[in-house]
Motif scaffolding. Structure first.
Motif, short mmCIF file in Angstrom:
data_model
loop_
_atom_site.label_atom_id
_atom_site.label_comp_id
_atom_site.label_asym_id
_atom_site.label_seq_id
_atom_site.Cartn_x
_atom_site.Cartn_y
_atom_site.Cartn_z
N GLY A 50 -86.13 -1.10 -50.65
CA GLY A 50 -85.23 -2.06 -50.03
C GLY A 50 -84.55 -1.49 -48.80
N ILE A 51 -84.06 -0.26 -48.92
CA ILE A 51 -83.39 0.38 -47.78
C ILE A 51 -84.37 0.60 -46.63
CG2 ILE A 51 -82.31 2.54 -47.01
CD1 ILE A 51 -80.96 2.67 -49.82
N VAL A 52 -85.55 1.11 -46.93
CA VAL A 52 -86.55 1.36 -45.89
C VAL A 52 -86.97 0.04 -45.22
CG1 VAL A 52 -88.93 2.12 -45.46
CG2 VAL A 52 -87.39 3.53 -46.83
N THR A 53 -87.16 -1.00 -46.01
CA THR A 53 -87.54 -2.31 -45.47
C THR A 53 -86.45 -2.84 -44.54
OG1 THR A 53 -88.90 -2.79 -47.42
CG2 THR A 53 -88.21 -4.67 -46.07
N LEU A 54 -85.20 -2.76 -44.99
CA LEU A 54 -84.09 -3.23 -44.17
C LEU A 54 -83.97 -2.41 -42.88
CD1 LEU A 54 -81.61 -5.07 -43.81
CD2 LEU A 54 -80.28 -3.32 -45.02
N LEU A 55 -84.04 -1.10 -42.99
CA LEU A 55 -83.94 -0.25 -41.81
C LEU A 55 -85.10 -0.48 -40.84
CD1 LEU A 55 -82.68 3.11 -43.39
CD2 LEU A 55 -81.35 1.42 -42.08
N ILE A 101 -79.13 -5.32 -51.27
CA ILE A 101 -79.16 -3.93 -51.72
C ILE A 101 -77.87 -3.57 -52.46
CG2 ILE A 101 -79.19 -1.53 -50.93
CD1 ILE A 101 -81.11 -2.56 -48.66
N THR A 140 -79.99 -9.25 -41.50
CA THR A 140 -79.46 -7.91 -41.75
C THR A 140 -78.33 -7.96 -42.76
OG1 THR A 140 -80.10 -7.21 -39.52
CG2 THR A 140 -78.47 -5.85 -40.67
N THR A 190 -78.60 -6.28 -46.50
CA THR A 190 -77.59 -5.31 -46.91
C THR A 190 -76.90 -5.76 -48.20
OG1 THR A 190 -77.23 -4.68 -44.61
CG2 THR A 190 -75.49 -4.10 -46.18
N LEU A 232 -84.62 0.50 -54.82
CA LEU A 232 -83.54 0.84 -53.91
C LEU A 232 -84.09 1.47 -52.63
CD1 LEU A 232 -80.49 1.19 -53.27
CD2 LEU A 232 -80.62 3.39 -54.49
N ILE A 233 -84.97 2.44 -52.78
CA ILE A 233 -85.54 3.13 -51.62
C ILE A 233 -86.38 2.15 -50.79
CG2 ILE A 233 -87.13 4.96 -50.87
CD1 ILE A 233 -84.33 5.88 -51.91
N THR A 281 -84.48 -3.78 -39.07
CA THR A 281 -83.32 -3.72 -38.20
C THR A 281 -83.54 -2.83 -36.99
OG1 THR A 281 -81.87 -4.08 -40.10
CG2 THR A 281 -80.86 -3.15 -38.13
#
Length: 165
Positions: A101-106, A66, A59, A63, A98-99, A109
């Motif tokens: 990456g954020i969706v993948t991380l969320l 990103i 995580t 983060t 960016l989108i 997690t």
């Protein structure tokens, strides 16, 4: 000076991306299959410990990837306005990355990791498997692989976009 800062942030970005993606792939393709050779309770205990202790590192790495990507594209890169994001090929690809990456991380997690921990904590599944009925556990593990594969698709998409940039 700016070139040195750019190269340093790029190195950090790549290093952390390798940790994030490589770490998750190692757990999924290295540790998970190898644990099939162990007794069920040992498999469960080791996999739960690996997931619990590596989750926060992944995580953090995701983060930081990103955040460094944002810095590389904006402060140290060519995107100096919202116009550049919406009206340039680089901006469009950067925003898509960016989108994703954020969706993948969320997803990893808040969906993938909790789902894995639920499967690993479900005593009924593991007890039934110990008694010889492995079907419910096998089904849960297949669903877990499918849930976790969303991250893999995200990583492939990100890598494709990085090649295009």
């Amino acid at each position: 000076m700016n070139w040195t800062v750019y190269q340093t942030v790029l190195w950090i970005h790549i290093f952390l991306a390798i940790n994030w993606v490589g770490g998750l792939l190692f757990v999924g393709w290295g540790i998970f299959p190898a644990l099939r050779l162990f007794e069920l309770q040992d498999t469960r205990r080791v996999l739960r410990a690996v997931m619990k202790h590596s989750h926060y590192l992944f995580t953090f790495s995701g983060t930081a990837v990103i955040l460094t990507g944002v810095i590389l594209g904006t402060w140290l890169g060519p995107l100096d306005s919202f116009e550049a994001v919406w009206h340039t090929t680089y901006g469009n690809l950067w925003f898509a990355a960016l989108i994703i990456g954020i969706v993948t991380l969320l997803w990893g997690t808040f969906i993938g990791y909790p789902h894995a921990m639920r499967v690993l904590s479900d005593n009924h599944l593991w007890d039934a498997a110990e008694r010889g009925d492995r079907r419910p556990l096998n089904r849960s593990l297949v669903v877990l692989v499918l849930v976790e594969s969303v991250e893999g698709f995200g990583f492939v998409s990100l890598l494709t976009l990085m090649i295009m940039l």
